[in-house]
Scaffold this active site. Structure first.
Site, PDB file in Angstrom:
ATOM      1  N   GLY A  73      -9.284  42.559 -25.120  1.00 38.88           N
ATOM      2  CA  GLY A  73      -9.909  41.371 -24.705  1.00 38.88           C
ATOM      3  C   GLY A  73      -9.921  41.293 -23.036  1.00 38.88           C
ATOM      4  N   GLY A 102      -6.540  39.405 -16.662  1.00 35.11           N
ATOM      5  CA  GLY A 102      -5.985  40.306 -17.275  1.00 35.11           C
ATOM      6  C   GLY A 102      -7.113  41.061 -18.040  1.00 35.11           C
ATOM      7  N   GLY A 103      -7.047  42.262 -18.312  1.00 36.10           N
ATOM      8  CA  GLY A 103      -7.986  42.890 -19.113  1.00 36.10           C
ATOM      9  C   GLY A 103      -7.149  43.690 -19.949  1.00 36.10           C
ATOM     10  N   GLY A 113      -5.905  45.256 -24.009  1.00 37.07           N
ATOM     11  CA  GLY A 113      -6.487  46.216 -24.618  1.00 37.07           C
ATOM     12  C   GLY A 113      -7.866  46.151 -25.111  1.00 37.07           C
ATOM     13  N   ILE A 154      -8.898  38.335 -20.157  1.00 37.36           N
ATOM     14  CA  ILE A 154      -8.136  37.193 -20.239  1.00 37.36           C
ATOM     15  C   ILE A 154      -8.726  36.504 -18.790  1.00 37.36           C
ATOM     16  CG2 ILE A 154      -6.175  35.832 -20.068  1.00 37.36           C
ATOM     17  CD1 ILE A 154      -6.034  37.558 -22.534  1.00 37.36           C
ATOM     18  N   ASP A 160       2.544  43.718 -33.233  1.00 36.48           N
ATOM     19  CA  ASP A 160       2.399  44.189 -32.012  1.00 36.48           C
ATOM     20  C   ASP A 160       3.653  43.385 -31.097  1.00 36.48           C
ATOM     21  OD1 ASP A 160       1.859  45.980 -29.698  1.00 36.48           O
ATOM     22  OD2 ASP A 160       0.026  44.876 -29.332  1.00 36.48           O
ATOM     23  N   LYS A 174      -9.682  33.678 -23.356  1.00 33.95           N
ATOM     24  CA  LYS A 174      -9.742  35.219 -23.729  1.00 33.95           C
ATOM     25  C   LYS A 174     -10.984  35.574 -24.417  1.00 33.95           C
ATOM     26  CE  LYS A 174      -6.972  38.682 -26.516  1.00 33.95           C
ATOM     27  NZ  LYS A 174      -5.742  39.021 -27.104  1.00 33.95           N
TER      28      LYS A 174
HETATM   29  P1  ADP Z   1      -4.875  42.230 -25.651  1.00 33.79           P
HETATM   30  O1  ADP Z   1      -4.973  41.715 -27.032  1.00 33.79           O
HETATM   31  O2  ADP Z   1      -6.231  42.500 -25.068  1.00 33.79           O
HETATM   32  O3  ADP Z   1      -3.799  42.997 -25.326  1.00 33.79           O
HETATM   33  P2  ADP Z   1      -3.206  39.832 -24.715  1.00 33.79           P
HETATM   34  O4  ADP Z   1      -3.657  38.551 -25.333  1.00 33.79           O
HETATM   35  O5  ADP Z   1      -2.110  40.744 -24.929  1.00 33.79           O
HETATM   36  O6  ADP Z   1      -4.513  40.834 -24.593  1.00 33.79           O
HETATM   37  O7  ADP Z   1      -3.356  39.565 -22.974  1.00 33.79           O
HETATM   38  C1  ADP Z   1      -3.023  40.670 -22.186  1.00 33.79           C
HETATM   39  C2  ADP Z   1      -2.317  40.008 -21.077  1.00 33.79           C
HETATM   40  O8  ADP Z   1      -3.148  38.947 -20.543  1.00 33.79           O
HETATM   41  C3  ADP Z   1      -0.877  39.482 -21.461  1.00 33.79           C
HETATM   42  O9  ADP Z   1       0.089  40.573 -21.357  1.00 33.79           O
HETATM   43  C4  ADP Z   1      -0.908  38.225 -20.284  1.00 33.79           C
HETATM   44  O10 ADP Z   1      -0.217  38.804 -19.221  1.00 33.79           O
HETATM   45  C5  ADP Z   1      -2.090  37.867 -19.986  1.00 33.79           C
HETATM   46  N1  ADP Z   1      -2.276  36.599 -20.952  1.00 33.79           N
HETATM   47  C6  ADP Z   1      -2.802  36.533 -22.509  1.00 33.79           C
HETATM   48  N2  ADP Z   1      -2.829  35.229 -22.601  1.00 33.79           N
HETATM   49  C7  ADP Z   1      -2.455  34.627 -21.647  1.00 33.79           C
HETATM   50  C8  ADP Z   1      -2.190  32.994 -21.437  1.00 33.79           C
HETATM   51  N3  ADP Z   1      -2.428  32.089 -22.623  1.00 33.79           N
HETATM   52  N4  ADP Z   1      -1.900  32.541 -20.331  1.00 33.79           N
HETATM   53  C9  ADP Z   1      -1.662  33.631 -19.199  1.00 33.79           C
HETATM   54  N5  ADP Z   1      -1.593  34.844 -19.391  1.00 33.79           N
HETATM   55  C10 ADP Z   1      -2.030  35.400 -20.674  1.00 33.79           C
END
Ligand code: ADP
Length: 294
Positions: free
Chosen positions: A29, A24-25, A27, A31, A137, A46
């Site tokens: 960070g 995941g990319g 907002g 992942i 959030d 992250k």
């Molecule tokens: P940001 O702060 O950049 O929005 P998030 O922490 O919300 O990042 O993570 C973005 C997405 O990455 C999440 O919606 C989820 O789908 C995935 N993600 C984040 N943390 C985890 C985790 N511990 N395990 C699996 N997927 C994760």
């Protein structure tokens, strides 16, 4: 992987976590999935560049450290800074509630699933409030199911969290004006008006989530403009959502409507509302969740 990726497959963090893929990319960070050589299992990592203007990981690590060992919070294995990036290593979770809802044919969760996950979501929100922080959030993509236990919900993403209590555990004085934080679709009216957010604002976002779970959308889902969405939320007759829903949802709305910045929400009362709906409608803890249906 794109040019802007901070890590690539094969990178090793602290000689222990080997990056296997990007998942995941978000907002702020990025992942990644990584293999933990010590525990011999997959984890989530992250990262954010330590030169980007908004740094969220330091706050996330602070909050996650203080909230460890709670039922709806993932494990934090490590958090730190390296020369180029800030990072945190945590439990790898499964799909988010946003993905799970969209994967359903009807794009809605059943009342049974919604009420039972509501108890878990409420517990997660109460946990963060209990250590003196607001999440700011709350939204379906910030809750995910476990990979081992797909019936357990975990709260994610503390990058916008803020301490609302002072060293004495009193509620800090509200600032006259605060910058907008959160996500337009789920932000409370207070957030739209750049007011200082309190515990009730996390619950307003939770209320919008509940309506979206049950109806499949929100009246402002397709509108991107922050001011227009704020205006609709401010003038909307929320009882329109509730005509076909159990009366407990109305009581939930009445409770959060009464709360001001300083007030402590009555989490036990809100829990009792979900429980009484569950009981009256004959749902059970061990019923399957919508995403468990084949
Ligand atoms: P940001 O702060 O950049 O929005 P998030 O922490 O919300 O990042 O993570 C973005 C997405 O990455 C999440 O919606 C989820 O789908 C995935 N993600 C984040 N943390 C985890 C985790 N511990 N395990 C699996 N997927 C994760």
């Amino acid at each position: 992987m794109s040019d802007s990726d901070i890590l690539i497959k094969g990178d090793l963090i602290k000689s222990r976590w080997r990056i296997t893929q990007k998942i995941g990319g978000g907002g702020f960070g990025q992942i990644y999935q990584a293999y933990d050589k010590l525990r011999r299992e997959l984890v989530a990592v992250k990262v954010e560049s330590n030169s980007q203007p908004r740094q969220g990981i330091r706050m996330e690590v602070t909050v996650l450290r203080r909230i460890q060992n709670r039922e709806h919070v993932c494990e934090l294995f490590s958090g730190g800074i390296s020369t180029l990036y800030n990072y945190m290593v945590m439990t790898l979770l499964g799909s988010s509630l946003s993905e799970l809802r969209k994967n359903l044919k009807e794009q809605c969760f059943t009342l049974s699933t919604t009420l039972r996950i509501s108890l878990q979501i409420l517990q997660a929100i109460e946990s963060i409030h209990s250590i003196g922080f607001l999440h700011r959030d709350i939204k379906p993509s910030n809750f995910a199911i476990g990979r081992k236990n797909v019936r357990q919900i975990f709260i994610l993403d503390f990058g916008l969290a803020r301490k609302y209590t002072d060293y004495d555990q009193h509620v800090r004085p509200a600032r006259i004006e605060a910058g907008f934080r959160g996500t337009i679709r789920y932000a409370s009216v207070n957030a739209h008006n750049n007011r200082e957010l309190g515990r009730h604002d996390d619950l307003w976002s939770f209320f919008y989530m509940l309506i979206e779970f049950l109806i499949g959308s929100l009246p402002w889902s397709k509108i991107k403009d922050k001011e227009s969405v704020g205006h609709i939320k401010e003038t909307y007759d929320y009882t329109r959502f509730l005509t076909n829903l159990p009366d407990e949802f109305n009581k939930f709305l009445e409770h959060i409507n009464e709360l001001n910045y300083d007030d402590k929400p009555d989490y036990d009362f809100l829990r009792s509302l979900f429980n009484s709906s569950i009981q009256r409608l004959g749902f059970h803890d061990d019923d399957i969740y919508d995403w468990e249906k084949s």
